[in-house]
Design an enzyme around this catalytic site. Sequence first.
Site, PDB file in Angstrom:
ATOM      1  N   SER A  97       2.113   6.609 -11.275  1.00  0.00           N
ATOM      2  CA  SER A  97       1.345   7.857 -11.269  1.00  0.00           C
ATOM      3  C   SER A  97       1.365   8.492 -12.661  1.00  0.00           C
ATOM      4  CB  SER A  97       1.878   8.799 -10.191  1.00  0.00           C
ATOM      5  OG  SER A  97       0.959   9.845  -9.950  1.00  0.00           O
ATOM      6  N   ASP A 221      -5.631   5.504  -1.613  1.00  0.00           N
ATOM      7  CA  ASP A 221      -4.959   6.521  -2.425  1.00  0.00           C
ATOM      8  C   ASP A 221      -5.759   7.828  -2.409  1.00  0.00           C
ATOM      9  OD1 ASP A 221      -3.683   8.014  -4.453  1.00  0.00           O
ATOM     10  OD2 ASP A 221      -3.194   6.214  -5.584  1.00  0.00           O
ATOM     11  N   HIS A 249      -1.153   6.435  -2.115  1.00  0.00           N
ATOM     12  CA  HIS A 249      -0.575   6.592  -3.447  1.00  0.00           C
ATOM     13  C   HIS A 249       0.811   5.950  -3.519  1.00  0.00           C
ATOM     14  CE1 HIS A 249      -0.717   8.385  -7.387  1.00  0.00           C
ATOM     15  NE2 HIS A 249       0.394   9.086  -7.185  1.00  0.00           N
TER      16      HIS A 249
END
Length: 270
Positions: A97, A221, A249
């Site tokens: 991320s 996601d 995610h």
Amino acid sequence: MPYVKVEKGVRIFVEDLNPDGEQTVLFIHGWPANHKMFEYQFNQLPKCGIRCIGVDIRGFGKSDKPWEGYSYDSLADDINCVIETLDLDDITLVGFSVGGAIAVRYMNRYSGYGISKLALVSAAVPVFTQRPDYPYSLPVGEVNKLICQTYTDRPNMLSEFGKKFFASNMSPQFLNWFSGLGLEASGHATASLAISLRDEDLRSDVQQISVPTAIFHGIHDQIVAFANAEITHQNISGSVLIPFEFSGHGLINDELDKFNYCLTQFLCMS
């Protein structure tokens, strides 16, 4: 050496597992967690002879929590200090991320010093929020809402964010654990890094990457849409895109076994 001093008054926490491993992997965690989010990788990869180094970026986990320094440039500088202090070379850099965003900025800012491979996992690249010429990401207003909630009810923000993180039906206990990782950060650091997520743009950075790169991304996601992974793949020459069909995610947990296997295979590629 559990801490690396990166500047006056700021130390970065480092956990070094299996220091004698044949391959070295440096993990950069995502917002708003810390290096402990990789617990289920750290349980397995050292068994394969892999040295796993987890860092808590400044403001998060056990690292010091200064008031400033949450731009991608500053965070990439911190990673450089860790790499130089530990005398790391020929390593794989794994960024999850916002950790992926920091990794990409590091690769451009330091010309990939010490890095032989790059793994971008649910990476917040090339742009985390929508622009007039980039419609694929989160609306700016959604990130502003997260920032506001961080300053008014951070525990609830973390709980609600965690519900969007995974596509699998994670247990309530797991979700509580995950939210707890976020509570180990300072509130100011959480908000400040969210501002960087909202405002920074890595479209020029990704085009400078030349090392072998694997892009791991969940089809479902809700934080960083899969379209971002496709665009990143198009912009990094020779990169490989590995879709996770049943993941959101948090693919490192949604499809734990597949992720650990695919990452290990990538590490073993010559």
